[in-house]
Design an enzyme around this catalytic site. Sequence first.
Site, PDB file in Angstrom:
ATOM      1  N   CYS A  84      49.661  36.067  36.773  1.00 31.60           N
ATOM      2  CA  CYS A  84      49.735  36.390  38.198  1.00 31.60           C
ATOM      3  C   CYS A  84      51.053  35.886  38.780  1.00 31.60           C
ATOM      4  CB  CYS A  84      48.552  35.763  38.939  1.00 31.60           C
ATOM      5  SG  CYS A  84      47.003  36.610  38.615  1.00 31.60           S
ATOM      6  N   CYS A 126      45.169  31.283  41.691  1.00 35.09           N
ATOM      7  CA  CYS A 126      45.000  31.557  40.257  1.00 35.09           C
ATOM      8  C   CYS A 126      46.099  30.832  39.486  1.00 35.09           C
ATOM      9  CB  CYS A 126      45.059  33.062  39.960  1.00 35.09           C
ATOM     10  SG  CYS A 126      44.719  33.396  38.210  1.00 35.09           S
ATOM     11  N   CYS A 155      46.624  31.263  36.230  1.00 36.58           N
ATOM     12  CA  CYS A 155      46.922  31.924  34.955  1.00 36.58           C
ATOM     13  C   CYS A 155      48.408  32.245  34.855  1.00 36.58           C
ATOM     14  CB  CYS A 155      46.044  33.155  34.758  1.00 36.58           C
ATOM     15  SG  CYS A 155      46.758  34.718  35.272  1.00 36.58           S
TER      16      CYS A 155
HETATM   17  N1  LIG Z   1      44.865  31.256  30.051  1.00 34.90           N
HETATM   18  C1  LIG Z   1      45.323  32.609  30.240  1.00 34.90           C
HETATM   19  C2  LIG Z   1      44.351  33.314  31.187  1.00 34.90           C
HETATM   20  C3  LIG Z   1      44.766  34.750  31.500  1.00 34.90           C
HETATM   21  C4  LIG Z   1      43.657  35.471  32.239  1.00 34.90           C
HETATM   22  O1  LIG Z   1      42.590  35.730  31.661  1.00 34.90           O
HETATM   23  N2  LIG Z   1      43.888  35.779  33.527  1.00 34.90           N
HETATM   24  C5  LIG Z   1      42.790  36.326  34.293  1.00 34.90           C
HETATM   25  C6  LIG Z   1      42.993  35.968  35.775  1.00 34.90           C
HETATM   26  S1  LIG Z   1      44.212  36.906  36.585  1.00 34.90           S
HETATM   27  C7  LIG Z   1      42.630  37.805  34.127  1.00 34.90           C
HETATM   28  O2  LIG Z   1      41.698  38.380  34.617  1.00 34.90           O
HETATM   29  N3  LIG Z   1      43.562  38.450  33.455  1.00 34.90           N
HETATM   30  C8  LIG Z   1      43.533  39.867  33.231  1.00 34.90           C
HETATM   31  C9  LIG Z   1      44.944  40.377  33.144  1.00 34.90           C
HETATM   32  O3  LIG Z   1      45.857  39.566  33.315  1.00 34.90           O
HETATM   33  O4  LIG Z   1      45.158  41.568  32.985  1.00 34.90           O
HETATM   34  C10 LIG Z   1      46.720  32.610  30.822  1.00 34.90           C
HETATM   35  O5  LIG Z   1      47.042  31.709  31.580  1.00 34.90           O
HETATM   36  O6  LIG Z   1      47.497  33.540  30.507  1.00 34.90           O
HETATM   37 ZN   LIG Z   2      45.729  35.231  37.352  1.00 32.28          ZN
END
Ligand SMILES: N[C@@H](CCC(=O)N[C@@H](CS)C(=O)NCC(=O)O)C(=O)O
Ligand SMILES: [Zn+2]
Length: 191
Positions: free
Chosen positions: A53, A48, A50
Amino acid sequence: MAPSLHPLVDNGITPGSSSFTGGKLYCRCDSDKVEITLNSNVAHNHACGCSKCWKPSGSLFSIVGVVPRDAVSVTANASKLSIVDKEATIQRNACKDCGVHLFGRIEKDHPFKGLDFVHVELSDEKGWQEPQFAGFVSSIIEQGSHPKEMDEVRAKFEAVGLQTYDVLSPALMDLISTFTAQKAGIRFANL
Ligand SMILES: N[C@@H](CCC(=O)N[C@@H](CS)C(=O)NCC(=O)O)C(=O)O
Ligand SMILES: [Zn+2]
Ligand SMILES: [Zn+2]
């Protein structure tokens, strides 16, 4: 030098074992480690990109998979855990001292409620399901990766056999959309 995607990806993928049934995760403190016991292998394990994480330092991606929340127990030093962002969908429980995320839990109505998000590299055991795909790849740009590096990043994943997506895999996106449709009252035959 090409950037490290993640140590579990950079030199090729090691397959997991279908008979593996779980193990322990530890935070990275030198002593009084938080210990999590998982009575299950992970599923949907993936890279991931993002920003939320947990990633090991120097890696562009996290490796994260899910286990049923009933299969997760905190077996040592629970007092060191703290939720990183209580407003996030995934409540990531991190060690207050070393910063490692031990498990992420969803409490609100969500297609993945009931599953906890974990990082199997925090285990010494072998047999965990290997990464299946790479998600949220374009998100690494938001953390400073150069847009022109993206072809190289995607090619590195593809070279080790992982498909890349900018959200989740089609199978997981279908699950999310099915949940959303059912909540809106749509009923599917034979599902
Ligand atoms: N582009 C954003 C995407 C964040 C995102 O949507 N992460 C997903 C993958 S882990 C998710 O489900 N997030 C929910 C959360 O973080 O609570 C970033 O990088 O912060
Ligand atoms: Zn993530
Ligand atoms: Zn720690």
